[in-house]
Design a protein around this motif. Structure first.
Motif, mmCIF file in Angstrom:
data_model
loop_
_atom_site.group_PDB
_atom_site.id
_atom_site.type_symbol
_atom_site.label_atom_id
_atom_site.label_comp_id
_atom_site.label_asym_id
_atom_site.label_seq_id
_atom_site.Cartn_x
_atom_site.Cartn_y
_atom_site.Cartn_z
ATOM 1 N N ASN A 53 -4.256 4.655 11.206
ATOM 2 C CA ASN A 53 -3.605 3.473 10.646
ATOM 3 C C ASN A 53 -2.325 3.144 11.414
ATOM 4 O O ASN A 53 -2.051 1.979 11.719
ATOM 5 C CB ASN A 53 -3.298 3.767 9.167
ATOM 6 N N GLN A 102 -4.408 8.247 8.238
ATOM 7 C CA GLN A 102 -3.105 7.581 8.253
ATOM 8 C C GLN A 102 -2.569 7.481 9.678
ATOM 9 O O GLN A 102 -1.927 6.499 10.045
ATOM 10 C CB GLN A 102 -2.124 8.321 7.330
ATOM 11 N N PRO A 116 -5.048 3.577 4.004
ATOM 12 C CA PRO A 116 -5.601 2.923 5.192
ATOM 13 C C PRO A 116 -6.888 2.145 4.902
ATOM 14 O O PRO A 116 -7.773 2.633 4.199
ATOM 15 C CB PRO A 116 -5.897 4.095 6.136
ATOM 16 N N ASN A 117 -6.950 0.954 5.434
ATOM 17 C CA ASN A 117 -8.149 0.124 5.338
ATOM 18 C C ASN A 117 -8.752 0.085 6.740
ATOM 19 O O ASN A 117 -8.416 -0.772 7.547
ATOM 20 C CB ASN A 117 -7.778 -1.278 4.842
ATOM 21 N N LEU A 118 -9.623 1.055 6.997
ATOM 22 C CA LEU A 118 -10.158 1.240 8.346
ATOM 23 C C LEU A 118 -11.682 1.185 8.323
ATOM 24 O O LEU A 118 -12.303 1.575 7.340
ATOM 25 C CB LEU A 118 -9.710 2.598 8.901
ATOM 26 N N LYS A 134 -3.252 1.812 14.833
ATOM 27 C CA LYS A 134 -3.667 0.409 14.677
ATOM 28 C C LYS A 134 -2.446 -0.510 14.675
ATOM 29 O O LYS A 134 -2.448 -1.571 15.286
ATOM 30 C CB LYS A 134 -4.451 0.258 13.366
ATOM 31 N N VAL A 137 1.573 -0.671 8.344
ATOM 32 C CA VAL A 137 0.931 0.595 7.961
ATOM 33 C C VAL A 137 0.994 0.681 6.446
ATOM 34 O O VAL A 137 2.071 0.842 5.862
ATOM 35 C CB VAL A 137 1.650 1.814 8.587
#
Length: 176
Positions: free
Chosen positions: A77, A74, A24-26, A80, A20
């Motif tokens: 994230n 977040q 965030p790279n979403l 994920k 995490v």
């Protein structure tokens, strides 16, 4: 990682690690439930609903990720990172963007996860480290200064909290 050479065992390490990051790279074009379903399908864990609930995402499940606040992003994230139940969960400034209520839920989730998994927390927020840590690795300018139990660290720093113990340790190192 777990006695595995990273270059030779990259895929295995990815399987056992969740990450995490602070920002965030979403994929913004996905809906929250669609993205978590996609990840769930990759890992074959059938944990989508459980993770959406754990991360308090049910109320935004039908929203596009790009429309979420930083706090909700977040949480996606975190979902994920948790969807495949990694043995090791790495949190890098993971509380950034969370409001007080979200932060409390996040801490409780991490505490519970940490009972049966390894959680590595990288943070400058002493309150989070104090509440969540059993073991402390204190670094200054990229070098490990001290690595020990939180209790030992507090005793060494002559303090009841990590923030003051860190300041005391830095002062003794820098001669101030």
């Amino acid at each position: 990682v777990q006695n595995l050479e990273t270059e030779e065992n990259y895929e295995k390490i990815k399987e056992i690690t969740g990450f995490v990051e602070e920002i965030p790279n979403l994929p913004g074009e996905f809906y929250v439930d669609e993205y978590i379903s996609f990840l769930d399908g990759i890992y074959g864990k059938k944990k989508k609903n459980e993770v959406l609930e754990q991360c308090s995402l049910l109320d935004v499940a039908k929203m596009k990720i790009s429309s979420l606040s930083k706090g909700y992003a977040q949480r996606v994230n975190l979902a994920k990172a948790l969807i495949h139940e990694p043995e090791i969960l790495v949190l890098d400034e993971a509380f950034s963007g969370l409001d007080l209520e979200q932060s409390k839920k996040f801490r409780n989730l991490i505490k519970e996860y940490g009972k049966s998994h390894c959680v590595i927390l990288s943070t400058h927020i002493f309150r989070e480290a104090d509440e969540l840590s059993d073991w402390v690795v204190f670094m200054d300018r990229g070098k490990v200064i001290k690595s020990c139990s939180k209790l030992q660290f507090l005793e060494t720093g002559c303090s009841l909290n990590l923030e003051q113990a860190c300041f005391n340790l830095l002062s003794s190192i820098n001669g101030k």
